[in-house]
Design an enzyme around this catalytic site. Structure first.
Site, PDB file in Angstrom:
ATOM      1  N   ARG A  23       0.799  -1.190  -0.084  1.00 50.64           N
ATOM      2  CA  ARG A  23       0.137  -0.122   0.138  1.00 50.64           C
ATOM      3  C   ARG A  23       0.795   1.357  -0.105  1.00 50.64           C
ATOM      4  O   ARG A  23       0.367   2.364  -0.373  1.00 50.64           O
ATOM      5  CB  ARG A  23      -0.973   0.205   1.185  1.00 50.64           C
ATOM      6  N   GLU A  28       6.108   7.114  12.137  1.00 48.01           N
ATOM      7  CA  GLU A  28       5.821   8.143  13.047  1.00 48.01           C
ATOM      8  C   GLU A  28       6.937   8.980  12.921  1.00 48.01           C
ATOM      9  O   GLU A  28       7.985   9.051  13.101  1.00 48.01           O
ATOM     10  CB  GLU A  28       6.064   7.536  14.586  1.00 48.01           C
ATOM     11  N   GLN A  46       4.799  25.757  16.411  1.00 44.09           N
ATOM     12  CA  GLN A  46       4.565  26.046  15.000  1.00 44.09           C
ATOM     13  C   GLN A  46       5.235  25.183  13.860  1.00 44.09           C
ATOM     14  O   GLN A  46       6.199  24.693  14.232  1.00 44.09           O
ATOM     15  CB  GLN A  46       5.009  27.642  14.548  1.00 44.09           C
ATOM     16  N   ASP A  47       4.413  24.990  12.794  1.00 51.22           N
ATOM     17  CA  ASP A  47       5.025  24.093  11.907  1.00 51.22           C
ATOM     18  C   ASP A  47       5.125  25.041  10.711  1.00 51.22           C
ATOM     19  O   ASP A  47       4.129  25.799  10.452  1.00 51.22           O
ATOM     20  CB  ASP A  47       4.209  22.768  11.531  1.00 51.22           C
ATOM     21  N   ASN A  48       6.105  25.036   9.983  1.00 50.60           N
ATOM     22  CA  ASN A  48       6.285  25.823   8.625  1.00 50.60           C
ATOM     23  C   ASN A  48       6.523  24.809   7.406  1.00 50.60           C
ATOM     24  O   ASN A  48       7.004  23.621   7.673  1.00 50.60           O
ATOM     25  CB  ASN A  48       7.377  26.765   8.904  1.00 50.60           C
ATOM     26  N   ARG A  58      18.607  28.319   0.968  1.00 53.54           N
ATOM     27  CA  ARG A  58      18.134  29.236   1.893  1.00 53.54           C
ATOM     28  C   ARG A  58      18.755  29.098   3.026  1.00 53.54           C
ATOM     29  O   ARG A  58      19.074  28.181   3.617  1.00 53.54           O
ATOM     30  CB  ARG A  58      16.560  28.634   2.402  1.00 53.54           C
ATOM     31  N   HIS A  61      20.204  31.247   8.402  1.00 53.41           N
ATOM     32  CA  HIS A  61      19.329  32.220   8.986  1.00 53.41           C
ATOM     33  C   HIS A  61      19.451  31.627  10.448  1.00 53.41           C
ATOM     34  O   HIS A  61      19.383  30.589  10.803  1.00 53.41           O
ATOM     35  CB  HIS A  61      18.037  32.102   8.611  1.00 53.41           C
ATOM     36  N   LYS A  71      14.821  24.085  15.832  1.00 51.67           N
ATOM     37  CA  LYS A  71      14.006  23.537  14.786  1.00 51.67           C
ATOM     38  C   LYS A  71      14.231  22.003  14.471  1.00 51.67           C
ATOM     39  O   LYS A  71      15.316  21.462  14.799  1.00 51.67           O
ATOM     40  CB  LYS A  71      14.653  24.267  13.560  1.00 51.67           C
ATOM     41  N   HIS A 118      20.937  28.204  10.202  1.00 48.90           N
ATOM     42  CA  HIS A 118      20.549  26.861   9.591  1.00 48.90           C
ATOM     43  C   HIS A 118      20.196  27.279   8.166  1.00 48.90           C
ATOM     44  O   HIS A 118      19.919  28.536   7.679  1.00 48.90           O
ATOM     45  CB  HIS A 118      19.035  26.453  10.396  1.00 48.90           C
ATOM     46  N   TYR A 131       9.408  22.001   8.853  1.00 46.14           N
ATOM     47  CA  TYR A 131       9.887  22.377  10.043  1.00 46.14           C
ATOM     48  C   TYR A 131       9.127  22.543  11.167  1.00 46.14           C
ATOM     49  O   TYR A 131       8.176  23.584  10.904  1.00 46.14           O
ATOM     50  CB  TYR A 131      11.273  22.996  10.065  1.00 46.14           C
ATOM     51  N   GLU A 142      15.489  38.766  13.224  1.00 49.23           N
ATOM     52  CA  GLU A 142      16.190  37.676  12.011  1.00 49.23           C
ATOM     53  C   GLU A 142      17.431  38.180  11.635  1.00 49.23           C
ATOM     54  O   GLU A 142      17.868  39.471  11.531  1.00 49.23           O
ATOM     55  CB  GLU A 142      15.319  37.762  11.104  1.00 49.23           C
TER      56      GLU A 142
END
Length: 182
Positions: A23, A28, A46-48, A58, A61, A71, A118, A131, A142
């Protein structure tokens, strides 16, 4: 899950147990009690998610001071090279980095604690990157370090002419000039 502490203490590669059958697969992705047992208590709030194409870089940062973020990152489509740089001046691993390939095939995750810059480079035609963070984004706090800072000696596996990045990342400062953690 298999929790592998890297050469920089506190930074982990996490490999889930994947169950494959006709299937598809199941695993997890995150389990609070197990995560806390191996890594420690981190309250993710929070999830981004981002989507990028080949050659997009990217980073590197981070957020300053009390706005720093831990993260837990992973790739749900494609393949990236993910990098965490220790920017804690008092750390014995200050300026060192850990690099790991994350992909939809290996399903690895990468835990980056507070006090690290990161970034990631997309190695596939397209990548969907997700993340969890433990602190909200604070635009005024930032900061970034130039992805190609010679002092970091990160070996990105791409011709620098092929790198696609933001104006902000192109103009980021070098590690030696950055506002860092003590």
């Amino acid at each position: 899950m298999n929790y592998i502490e890297t050469e920089i203490p506190g930074v982990y590669i996490i490999e889930p147990r994947v169950f494959n059958d006709a299937r598809g697969y199941f695993f997890e992705a995150w389990k609070k009690a197990e995560f806390e047992e191996h890594v420690g208590k981190v309250e993710f709030i929070q999830d981004n998610e981002s989507k990028s194409s080949y050659g997009v870089l990217r980073g590197l940062h981070y957020q300053k001071g009390e706005f720093s973020q831990a993260k837990l990152v992973r790739v749900i489509k494609g393949r990236v090279l993910d990098v965490a740089v220790d920017i804690r001046r008092s750390s014995p691993t200050f300026g060192k980095h850990v690099m790991v390939e994350l992909s939809d095939e290996n399903k690895r995750q990468f835990f980056i604690p507070r006090g690290f810059a990161h970034g990631f480079l997309v190695l596939s035609e397209e990548a969907v990157f997700t993340y969890k963070v433990d602190n909200p984004y604070a635009p005024t706090q930032e900061a970034g370090i130039r992805w190609n800072d010679e002092d970091l000696a990160i070996q990105w596996p791409i011709d620098p002419q092929q790198v696609i990045t933001s104006e902000k990342d192109l103009n980021a400062c070098r590690l030696k000039d950055a506002e860092l953690f003590d």
